[in-house]
Design an enzyme around this catalytic site. Structure first.
Site, short mmCIF file in Angstrom:
data_model
loop_
_atom_site.label_atom_id
_atom_site.label_comp_id
_atom_site.label_asym_id
_atom_site.label_seq_id
_atom_site.Cartn_x
_atom_site.Cartn_y
_atom_site.Cartn_z
N HIS A 1 0.53 -1.20 0.01
CA HIS A 1 0.04 0.23 0.18
C HIS A 1 0.98 1.09 -0.04
CE1 HIS A 1 -3.12 -2.53 1.85
NE2 HIS A 1 -3.02 -2.61 0.43
N GLU B 1 -7.91 -11.05 18.12
CA GLU B 1 -8.73 -11.45 18.08
C GLU B 1 -9.30 -11.83 16.77
OE1 GLU B 1 -10.94 -8.01 18.35
OE2 GLU B 1 -11.37 -7.77 16.30
P1 OAD Z 1 -7.17 -3.52 10.51
O1 OAD Z 1 -7.02 -2.28 10.92
O2 OAD Z 1 -8.33 -4.38 9.65
O3 OAD Z 1 -6.68 -4.57 11.11
C1 OAD Z 1 -6.03 -4.39 12.16
C2 OAD Z 1 -6.23 -6.12 12.84
O4 OAD Z 1 -5.00 -6.33 13.84
C3 OAD Z 1 -7.02 -6.80 13.43
O5 OAD Z 1 -7.97 -7.36 13.17
C4 OAD Z 1 -6.61 -6.57 15.04
O6 OAD Z 1 -7.57 -7.12 16.01
C5 OAD Z 1 -5.94 -6.61 15.25
N1 OAD Z 1 -4.60 -6.18 16.25
C6 OAD Z 1 -4.94 -5.13 17.06
N2 OAD Z 1 -3.83 -4.69 17.59
C7 OAD Z 1 -3.11 -5.51 17.76
C8 OAD Z 1 -1.70 -6.35 18.15
N3 OAD Z 1 -1.25 -5.71 19.97
N4 OAD Z 1 -1.21 -7.32 18.00
C9 OAD Z 1 -1.70 -8.58 17.27
N5 OAD Z 1 -2.96 -7.88 16.12
C10 OAD Z 1 -3.86 -7.15 16.64
O7 OAD Z 1 -5.97 -2.94 9.44
P2 OAD Z 1 -5.28 -3.79 8.48
O8 OAD Z 1 -5.72 -4.98 8.34
O9 OAD Z 1 -3.69 -3.40 7.94
O10 OAD Z 1 -5.37 0.10 3.66
O11 OAD Z 1 -5.71 -2.93 6.96
C11 OAD Z 1 -5.39 -3.61 5.94
C12 OAD Z 1 -5.64 -1.74 5.37
O12 OAD Z 1 -7.01 -1.43 5.33
C13 OAD Z 1 -4.84 -1.11 5.46
O13 OAD Z 1 -3.48 -0.97 4.65
C14 OAD Z 1 -5.40 0.21 5.23
C15 OAD Z 1 -6.69 -0.07 5.20
O14 OAD Z 1 -8.29 0.49 4.90
C16 OAD Z 1 -5.11 1.52 2.91
O15 OAD Z 1 -5.40 2.39 3.80
C17 OAD Z 1 -5.49 1.23 1.08
#
Ligand code: OAD
Length: 244
Positions: free
Chosen positions: A115, A211
């Protein structure tokens, strides 16, 4: 044991796919879930080509704020573990959805950034990429030497991913023996397809999350903060992955 489908002595191909959760304990906000950016802000207003065309200053103010937030954060033990994996595993690929640059600051060298990066600007006229780590930005919105507006060098909603990067990530997923999926909600495609590709090729897929996600039913789930759980998992599996 990792599945090895090569000759005897073949060391497993390891792929790590990370999302915002890997940086959560560094203090970088995630997108979804408690405190997530998309709970407070509307992606349509800030992370689309249309939003930028409408109000480049507003978009840049938001990205400038995100750059300031990240600049005040440090890589955590999960980023450092991933960097160590790269330095010792002969067949290793890191794929990240994150734009924060914390993997690089932890020492990762080859990062497939699906990204883009907060720390790169792109000319809207010529496509020229310019590294920039000014915090805060000197001028908002920033302009290229050619006079055109610069945009954040990130992938916005409705845009396609850089072809060479997703191709390399796809190839790595197809060849993976072990894939670690760290801190991603696994709902944004095509990144979310990579573990599916690996699973279809019978790789061992291990998910690290606080989770369960849609992927959890098909993978091993290590429940807990990545900065805690990834170093523990790595310590327990390092020798096995190194064929020691
Ligand atoms: P999300 O915010 O969708 O998901 C974050 C994940 O990390 C969730 O499943 C949480 O449960 C988990 N999480 C939170 N804290 C954590 C910790 N301490 N240890 C392990 N896991 C934890 O973020 P992404 O999956 O990265 O795209 O989102 C994907 C894309 O959506 C991003 O790159 C961005 C966003 O829109 C663009 O900007 C194109």
């Amino acid at each position: 044991m990792p599945r090895s489908r090569g000759d005897q002595g073949h060391l497993p191909a390891v792929v790590v796919l990370t999302g915002a959760g890997v940086s959560a304990e560094s203090g970088v906000p995630t997108f979804r879930g408690a405190g997530g950016l998309w709970r407070t802000y509307r992606a349509e207003d800030l992370a689309t080509p249309e939003a930028f065309a409408r109000d480049p200053r507003l978009v840049w103010e938001w990205y400038d704020w995100r750059r300031q937030t990240v600049a005040a954060c440090e890589p955590n033990a999960a980023h450092r573990t991933v960097a160590e994996m790269e330095s010792v595993l002969p067949d290793f690929t890191l794929v990240t959805q994150n734009v924060d640059g914390l993997h690089e600051r932890a020492g990762s060298r080859n990062v497939l950034r699906l990204h883009g990066s907060l720390w790169s600007l792109r000319c809207t006229r010529e496509g020229l990429r310019v590294p920039n780590d000014d915090v805060p930005l000197a001028d908002i919105p920033p302009r290229c030497a050619c006079g055109a507006l610069m945009r954040p060098d990130v992938v916005w909603f409705g845009e396609t991913l850089p072809g060479s990067v997703i191709e390399a990530a796809w190839r790595a997923a197809e060849a993976a023996d072990v894939m670690l999926v760290v801190g991603t909600s696994s709902i944004v495609y095509p990144a979310a397809a990579l573990p599916v590709v690996a699973l279809r090729r019978r790789a061992r897929v291990v998910e690290f999350n606080i989770e369960p996600t849609d992927l959890s039913a098909y993978s091993e789930l290590v429940l807990g903060p990545a900065a805690e759980m990834l170093p523990v998992w790595w310590a327990a599996h390092r020798d096995e992955l190194l064929g020691a």
